[in-house]
Enzyme design. Sequence first.
Site, PDB file in Angstrom:
ATOM      1  N   GLU A 222     -17.911   8.300  32.893  1.00 37.12           N
ATOM      2  CA  GLU A 222     -17.041   7.128  32.884  1.00 37.12           C
ATOM      3  C   GLU A 222     -17.710   5.941  33.567  1.00 37.12           C
ATOM      4  O   GLU A 222     -18.623   6.103  34.387  1.00 37.12           O
ATOM      5  CB  GLU A 222     -15.688   7.418  33.544  1.00 37.12           C
ATOM      6  CG  GLU A 222     -15.748   7.741  35.003  1.00 37.12           C
ATOM      7  CD  GLU A 222     -14.358   7.992  35.592  1.00 37.12           C
ATOM      8  OE1 GLU A 222     -14.212   7.851  36.816  1.00 37.12           O
ATOM      9  OE2 GLU A 222     -13.423   8.329  34.830  1.00 37.12           O
TER      10      GLU A 222
ATOM     11  N   TYR B 155     -12.242  -0.256  31.652  1.00 32.97           N
ATOM     12  CA  TYR B 155     -12.560   1.151  31.911  1.00 32.97           C
ATOM     13  C   TYR B 155     -12.945   1.804  30.597  1.00 32.97           C
ATOM     14  O   TYR B 155     -12.271   1.611  29.571  1.00 32.97           O
ATOM     15  CB  TYR B 155     -11.358   1.893  32.503  1.00 32.97           C
ATOM     16  CG  TYR B 155     -11.522   3.405  32.487  1.00 32.97           C
ATOM     17  CD1 TYR B 155     -12.122   4.053  33.551  1.00 32.97           C
ATOM     18  CD2 TYR B 155     -11.095   4.158  31.390  1.00 32.97           C
ATOM     19  CE1 TYR B 155     -12.288   5.431  33.534  1.00 32.97           C
ATOM     20  CE2 TYR B 155     -11.271   5.528  31.361  1.00 32.97           C
ATOM     21  CZ  TYR B 155     -11.860   6.168  32.433  1.00 32.97           C
ATOM     22  OH  TYR B 155     -12.039   7.514  32.404  1.00 32.97           O
TER      23      TYR B 155
END
Length: 384
Positions: free
Chosen positions: A189, A101
Site C-alpha cells: 500500500e 490511498y
Amino acid sequence: MKLHEYQAKQVFADAGVPTPESTLASDVDGVLAAADEIGYPVAIKAQVQVGGRGKAGGIKLAEDADEARDAAESILGMDLKGYHVDRVLVEEAVDFVNELYVGVTMDRGEGKPVAMVSTKGGVDIEQVAEETPEAIAREHVDPAFGMHPYQARKAVYDADVDADLALDVAGVLTTLYDLWEDRDGSDAEINPLMVTSDGEVIAADAVMNIDEDALFRQPELAEMEDEAASGDELEQKADEYDFDYVRLEGNVGIIGNGAGLVMTTLDLVDHYGGKPANFLDVGGGAKAERIANALDMVFSDENVDSVVFNIFGGITRGDEVAKGINEALGQFDEIPKPVVVRLAGTNWEEGMEILNEDLVTVEQTLEDAVQRAVAYAEDEEGDQ
C-alpha cells in the site's frame, strides 16, 4: 516479512513508482549531510514498523540545518510506541495539494486479491474502512488473469479521483498489483500517495509485507530480512524462540497455542474494551522452557499491563501445561504483571487444580479470563 519504509520505497521505485529522493541515516551528522545533499525542506522519518509515527513525534519537517539537527536529536534514540528508533529516512519534502490511498491485499472472504483506492489518504485506512467504508473503492482481481487495465481505471473512477489524475493513479495501482503478485506480497500500500501542485503523484509512504513461506523465491527480498527485523528486539526474540509473534499497540499480553485460538483471544480482548499488546502463538507443546520464553517476551514489552493465557490441550495434556506454567512462573522472583490462565481440552480439570493460584488467576471460561485480564490492565494503567 515486513519491509521498512525505506526498503519498500526502493522496491516501488525500482518498479517505476514515483518516490521522493531520500537517504537512510543513523546519526545526527548523517542526517545533516543527507539533508544538505537533498536540499531543504526535508522530512525526517523514524524507521520503525508501527502506525501513527507522525502523531507520536516520529516524523518531523525541517526547513534548515538547525531544524534538521533538532529533529534528528529528537527522533533518533526515542521510544516510539515500544520501538527503539535507531535509523531515520531523510526525504525530500513533497509540496502536496491532496492525499490519496492505494493498496492491494487478499480478500479472504472473497478468495481473491482486492485492489483499493480512496481519496481519504494520509489517515488510518482501517479507520476509514470502519467509519466510512463507502470512501474506499474496491476491485477484485482474478489471480489467473491478473489486473486488467480497465479494472485499475474502474477502481480509480469509483473512488472519484480527479479525472486529470485518473490515468496516473491507475498506473500506480497497476504497478502495485504487479509487485504484490510478482513479489509474493501479503499486503502492499501507499498511504499517502501525494498529489503535487503540478498534478504529479508521488508515494510519500510505502508498505510491503511479504509471505515468509515464499522467500525462497525472492532472494533479493530475503537479503533484506535481517535488516527489516532489526528495529524490534522482541520480534528478534520471537525468531530465536521460534514463536509466531506480532507486536501490537495495546497493553493486554496474549499467549496461546494455535493461531486460531490466539486470534479468538485477541478479538475478545477488543470486544471487552481492552487493547491487545501482541499476537503470540507458542505452537505445539507447552513445556516449562517454552512457557518461560513466552513470558519473557511478553513481560519484556513495557506496554503490557496484564497477560492472558489461552491454552487448549490436545496432544499436550492440560496437566502438563499447568506444570509448565507453574515452573515457568516459579523462575521469577516477582511476577511483573498479573497473569490470567484458562485451560481447555485434554485433562483440563486436572490442569486447573495443579495451577498455583498464588502465581496466577484461574478462570473457567475464556470470556471470564479475558474480562479479568482487561480489568487487571485497566487497574495497572490507572495506577501509573
